[in-house]
Design a protein around this motif. Structure first.
Motif, PDB file in Angstrom:
ATOM      1  N   ASN A 178       0.830  -1.201   0.000  1.00 35.91           N
ATOM      2  CA  ASN A 178       0.000   0.000   0.000  1.00 35.91           C
ATOM      3  C   ASN A 178       0.867   1.255   0.000  1.00 35.91           C
ATOM      4  O   ASN A 178       1.380   1.674   1.035  1.00 35.91           O
ATOM      5  CB  ASN A 178      -0.916  -0.008   1.219  1.00 35.91           C
ATOM      6  CG  ASN A 178      -1.950  -1.113   1.145  1.00 35.91           C
ATOM      7  OD1 ASN A 178      -2.817  -1.103   0.270  1.00 35.91           O
ATOM      8  ND2 ASN A 178      -1.859  -2.079   2.039  1.00 35.91           N
ATOM      9  N   GLU A 225      -9.446   9.961   1.568  1.00 41.21           N
ATOM     10  CA  GLU A 225      -8.891   8.613   1.442  1.00 41.21           C
ATOM     11  C   GLU A 225      -7.905   8.525   0.288  1.00 41.21           C
ATOM     12  O   GLU A 225      -8.210   8.910  -0.841  1.00 41.21           O
ATOM     13  CB  GLU A 225     -10.018   7.593   1.254  1.00 41.21           C
ATOM     14  CG  GLU A 225     -10.953   7.499   2.451  1.00 41.21           C
ATOM     15  CD  GLU A 225     -11.995   6.416   2.280  1.00 41.21           C
ATOM     16  OE1 GLU A 225     -11.916   5.659   1.280  1.00 41.21           O
ATOM     17  OE2 GLU A 225     -12.880   6.303   3.142  1.00 41.21           O
ATOM     18  N   TRP A 226      -6.741   8.010   0.595  1.00 42.42           N
ATOM     19  CA  TRP A 226      -5.723   7.809  -0.428  1.00 42.42           C
ATOM     20  C   TRP A 226      -6.098   6.654  -1.356  1.00 42.42           C
ATOM     21  O   TRP A 226      -6.646   5.638  -0.911  1.00 42.42           O
ATOM     22  CB  TRP A 226      -4.381   7.477   0.214  1.00 42.42           C
ATOM     23  CG  TRP A 226      -3.638   8.634   0.794  1.00 42.42           C
ATOM     24  CD1 TRP A 226      -3.599   9.009   2.114  1.00 42.42           C
ATOM     25  CD2 TRP A 226      -2.811   9.569   0.091  1.00 42.42           C
ATOM     26  NE1 TRP A 226      -2.799  10.111   2.270  1.00 42.42           N
ATOM     27  CE2 TRP A 226      -2.307  10.484   1.052  1.00 42.42           C
ATOM     28  CE3 TRP A 226      -2.448   9.723  -1.236  1.00 42.42           C
ATOM     29  CZ2 TRP A 226      -1.460  11.532   0.722  1.00 42.42           C
ATOM     30  CZ3 TRP A 226      -1.598  10.765  -1.591  1.00 42.42           C
ATOM     31  CH2 TRP A 226      -1.116  11.653  -0.620  1.00 42.42           C
ATOM     32  N   LYS A 227      -5.763   6.808  -2.627  1.00 39.89           N
ATOM     33  CA  LYS A 227      -5.702   5.662  -3.533  1.00 39.89           C
ATOM     34  C   LYS A 227      -4.318   5.058  -3.365  1.00 39.89           C
ATOM     35  O   LYS A 227      -3.308   5.762  -3.469  1.00 39.89           O
ATOM     36  CB  LYS A 227      -5.897   6.103  -4.987  1.00 39.89           C
ATOM     37  CG  LYS A 227      -5.655   4.987  -5.998  1.00 39.89           C
ATOM     38  CD  LYS A 227      -5.649   5.519  -7.427  1.00 39.89           C
ATOM     39  CE  LYS A 227      -5.268   4.426  -8.415  1.00 39.89           C
ATOM     40  NZ  LYS A 227      -5.202   4.933  -9.812  1.00 39.89           N
ATOM     41  N   GLU A 262      -7.253  11.769 -12.454  1.00 35.91           N
ATOM     42  CA  GLU A 262      -6.589  12.580 -11.430  1.00 35.91           C
ATOM     43  C   GLU A 262      -6.604  14.073 -11.779  1.00 35.91           C
ATOM     44  O   GLU A 262      -5.585  14.737 -11.798  1.00 35.91           O
ATOM     45  CB  GLU A 262      -5.161  12.074 -11.187  1.00 35.91           C
ATOM     46  CG  GLU A 262      -5.137  10.651 -10.639  1.00 35.91           C
ATOM     47  CD  GLU A 262      -3.734  10.109 -10.401  1.00 35.91           C
ATOM     48  OE1 GLU A 262      -3.538   9.343  -9.445  1.00 35.91           O
ATOM     49  OE2 GLU A 262      -2.827  10.439 -11.201  1.00 35.91           O
TER      50      GLU A 262
END
Length: 399
Positions: free
Chosen positions: A49, A60-62, A370
């Motif tokens: 991750n 929240e991160w990708k 993005e």
């Protein structure tokens, strides 16, 4: 380019003011390291991750795996956080996240991004710790990257696979590749073969000849005949159009040719770094943060790209130390400080919106990917630029 005169007026106003009144590098570094702590508290502790991006309105991160081209930026940020604080926590986390990328040094090259991946992670790690295991990984990876060099063309193949518009199996080279040359230059003077230097030099020289328009704006990609080395065409993959100036592409050129001068001392690279910088600076909006592409007809309603600004700010700070003309050196330094001042404002910092450093980067707009997002490479070059600025404010050398 209706913003040019306003931008120049703003820059001139800024140049006349003392740098200390504009941005406190130490304070902004403290902000960055606090944001890193937030990410460390929420990042999953299982699997592969690695943070990459956060979409607008989310916290929240990708996460991506080690093969993603962005995988080296998060470990690099942790190394920079360690450099800024000397925290043993950051040291341990930087080592742990770097270790996830080790397999890249033992695999065949599947694209050119090994410099982004390994030099940003293990390169910073070795610079700060002198761990010989890190050095071995860097040297092995440089040899892997060198396998993509085509001597008939004189550049490194960027995508050794079919990519839309690249006329595969012809030889393609993208401007992003300029950043990966630092890995080869470093390896050639730290135990690697001299051919690594020669490959990097050739790539920079051939790119300088074929990758730029008469005004020194960069094509994103150039296609060459893989057998004859003849240039077939220049085009874009992530910019607005084949003849437009994609902001991040130009940032890679500014940063890349500055590094090439540092590593070679070749005056042509220093002159060229200034030319590609000057066309970029002349077309900037007043806040120093570019739209994602300078030629997007929807400006001023087009998305900005904070990532390009962060790359350029870091590159210009270094370039300012090489330019002998005092007025021009100061111009680059002050322009970088303006960019960092804007990036450090509430308009661009993420603050409580998410745990990244910055908002408003644009990744791949033609692909709808993005857009107006927090992206990890913007954060990497932002913290790098702040560390460089702090050194300059203290009268220290950058390298």
């Amino acid at each position: 380019m209706r913003y040019t005169a306003f931008a120049i007026t703003t820059l001139l106003f800024f140049f006349g003011r003392p740098a200390s009144a504009q941005i406190n590098a130490a304070r902004q570094l403290a902000y960055c390291t606090e944001q890193v702590k937030k990410t460390l508290r929420i990042i999953p502790r299982h699997g592969n991750n690695i943070p990459r991006s956060i979409v607008p309105g989310s916290s929240e991160w990708k996460f991506v795996g080690y093969k993603d081209w962005c995988s080296g930026f998060w470990p690099g940020i942790l190394w920079y956080s360690y450099e800024a604080t000397k925290s043993k926590t950051f040291l341990a986390e930087a080592a742990a996240f770097s270790s996830a990328l080790k397999p890249l040094s033992a695999q065949h090259a599947f694209d050119h991004d090994l410099g982004f991946q390994i030099f940003n992670s293990y390169g910073n790690g070795y610079r700060l710790t002198k761990n010989p295991k890190y050095k071995a990984i860097i040297l092995k990876t440089a040899d892997t990257l060198a396998t993509l060099f085509n001597p008939k063309v004189g550049t490194i193949l960027s995508w050794p696979r079919e990519v839309p518009g690249m006329q595969w199996p012809q030889h393609n080279t993208i401007i992003d590749n300029m950043i990966n040359l630092e890995l080869l230059f470093w390896a050639s003077r730290n135990g690697g073969e001299k051919r690594l230097y020669d490959i990097a030099f050739s790539h920079a020289e051939v790119t300088m000849k074929n990758h730029f328009r008469p005004d020194y704006s960069a094509y994103h990609a150039v296609i060459y005949d893989r057998e004859t080395g003849k240039k077939i065409k220049g085009l874009t993959h992530q910019g607005y159009a084949d003849n437009s100036m994609w902001a991040r592409g130009q940032s890679w050129a500014i940063y890349g040719y500055t590094v090439c001068f540092r590593e070679t001392g070749n005056a042509a690279f220093l002159e060229f770094a200034q030319k590609v910088s000057d066309v970029y600076l002349a077309k900037l909006p007043a806040d120093g943060i570019p739209y994602w592409d300078f030629n997007d007809p929807s400006i001023p309603n087009a998305p900005k790209d904070a990532s390009a600004a962060a790359v350029v700010a870091s590159g210009l700070l270094e370039l300012s130390t090489f330019v002998k003309d005092k007025a021009k050196s100061q111009k680059y330094r002050k322009a970088a400080e303006l960019m960092l001042t804007s990036l450090s404002s509430s308009a661009y910092q993420s603050r409580n919106k998410n745990s990244a450093f910055l908002l408003h980067s644009t990744g791949h707009k033609p692909n709808g990917s993005e857009i107006d997002t927090s992206i990890i490479y913007a954060d990497y070059y932002y913290i790098e630029a702040l560390l460089r600025l702090e050194k300059l404010q203290k009268g220290m050398k950058l390298n």
